[in-house]
Design a protein around this motif. Sequence first.
Motif, PDB file in Angstrom:
ATOM      1  N   ILE A 102       0.836  -1.206   0.000  1.00  0.00           N
ATOM      2  CA  ILE A 102       0.000   0.000   0.000  1.00  0.00           C
ATOM      3  C   ILE A 102       0.867   1.250   0.000  1.00  0.00           C
ATOM      4  CG2 ILE A 102      -1.666   1.316   1.366  1.00  0.00           C
ATOM      5  CD1 ILE A 102      -2.846  -1.482   2.190  1.00  0.00           C
ATOM      6  N   SER A 103       1.935   1.247   0.793  1.00  0.00           N
ATOM      7  CA  SER A 103       2.820   2.417   0.789  1.00  0.00           C
ATOM      8  C   SER A 103       3.502   2.576  -0.571  1.00  0.00           C
ATOM      9  CB  SER A 103       3.847   2.335   1.921  1.00  0.00           C
ATOM     10  OG  SER A 103       4.701   1.225   1.753  1.00  0.00           O
ATOM     11  N   ALA A 104       3.784   1.470  -1.250  1.00  0.00           N
ATOM     12  CA  ALA A 104       4.368   1.567  -2.599  1.00  0.00           C
ATOM     13  C   ALA A 104       3.390   2.226  -3.568  1.00  0.00           C
ATOM     14  CB  ALA A 104       4.764   0.186  -3.096  1.00  0.00           C
ATOM     15  N   LEU A 105       2.102   1.879  -3.432  1.00  0.00           N
ATOM     16  CA  LEU A 105       1.100   2.516  -4.296  1.00  0.00           C
ATOM     17  C   LEU A 105       1.029   4.020  -4.045  1.00  0.00           C
ATOM     18  CD1 LEU A 105      -1.826  -0.079  -4.201  1.00  0.00           C
ATOM     19  CD2 LEU A 105      -0.351   0.499  -6.149  1.00  0.00           C
ATOM     20  N   ILE A 106       1.216   4.417  -2.801  1.00  0.00           N
ATOM     21  CA  ILE A 106       1.193   5.850  -2.466  1.00  0.00           C
ATOM     22  C   ILE A 106       2.476   6.520  -2.951  1.00  0.00           C
ATOM     23  CG2 ILE A 106       1.158   7.500  -0.554  1.00  0.00           C
ATOM     24  CD1 ILE A 106      -0.520   5.339   0.986  1.00  0.00           C
ATOM     25  N   MET A 107       3.595   5.836  -2.801  1.00  0.00           N
ATOM     26  CA  MET A 107       4.885   6.410  -3.180  1.00  0.00           C
ATOM     27  C   MET A 107       5.053   6.564  -4.689  1.00  0.00           C
ATOM     28  SD  MET A 107       7.369   4.235  -0.663  1.00  0.00           S
ATOM     29  CE  MET A 107       8.921   5.051  -0.996  1.00  0.00           C
ATOM     30  N   SER A 108       4.525   5.623  -5.440  1.00  0.00           N
ATOM     31  CA  SER A 108       4.784   5.579  -6.886  1.00  0.00           C
ATOM     32  C   SER A 108       4.531   6.896  -7.605  1.00  0.00           C
ATOM     33  CB  SER A 108       3.987   4.452  -7.532  1.00  0.00           C
ATOM     34  OG  SER A 108       4.502   3.217  -7.131  1.00  0.00           O
ATOM     35  N   PRO A 109       3.352   7.508  -7.472  1.00  0.00           N
ATOM     36  CA  PRO A 109       3.154   8.760  -8.205  1.00  0.00           C
ATOM     37  C   PRO A 109       3.878   9.954  -7.576  1.00  0.00           C
ATOM     38  CG  PRO A 109       1.159   8.169  -7.001  1.00  0.00           C
ATOM     39  CD  PRO A 109       2.128   7.044  -6.836  1.00  0.00           C
ATOM     40  N   GLN A 110       4.172   9.893  -6.294  1.00  0.00           N
ATOM     41  CA  GLN A 110       4.776  11.037  -5.606  1.00  0.00           C
ATOM     42  C   GLN A 110       6.287  11.101  -5.743  1.00  0.00           C
ATOM     43  OE1 GLN A 110       3.692  11.493  -1.508  1.00  0.00           O
ATOM     44  NE2 GLN A 110       1.560  10.978  -1.888  1.00  0.00           N
TER      45      GLN A 110
END
Length: 133
Positions: A102-110
């Motif tokens: 889940i943190s990877a999904l948040i990190m990816s676009p940012q």
Amino acid sequence: MKLTRLVWAVTIFLMLIGVAIVVRRSLQLFAPSPAPSNFPEAAAMDAGFARHRLLTMLHITPGLLFILLAPLQFVRRLRNRKPKLHRWIGRVVVVSGLIVGISALIMSPQMAIGGPNESAATTLFAIVFLVAL
């Protein structure tokens, strides 16, 4: 038998690489040192992670747990002799994996240093990781 030993040797080698990455990133976040001038990409990556210190730590700390504990799920002796411990380790692996994905999904676009291609690749990998988990 030889194949099993080879697989475990490769697994342990990959675990050590993962631990080294987590240690390096943690040190860079909390005791930064300048990247060598001949590696501007490293400086850009370090700055990107530094801008999102909490999110980075939220990703790599459970990632370290995952890296260290997930292989234990394949130890037959642990499964057979300590089934309760095996189940608890499995629960920790799943929860830490969920946090990592889940943190990877948040990190990816940012935090995509490589632009949209990197963001797409890391998002896809995070989704595949979560589905596999």
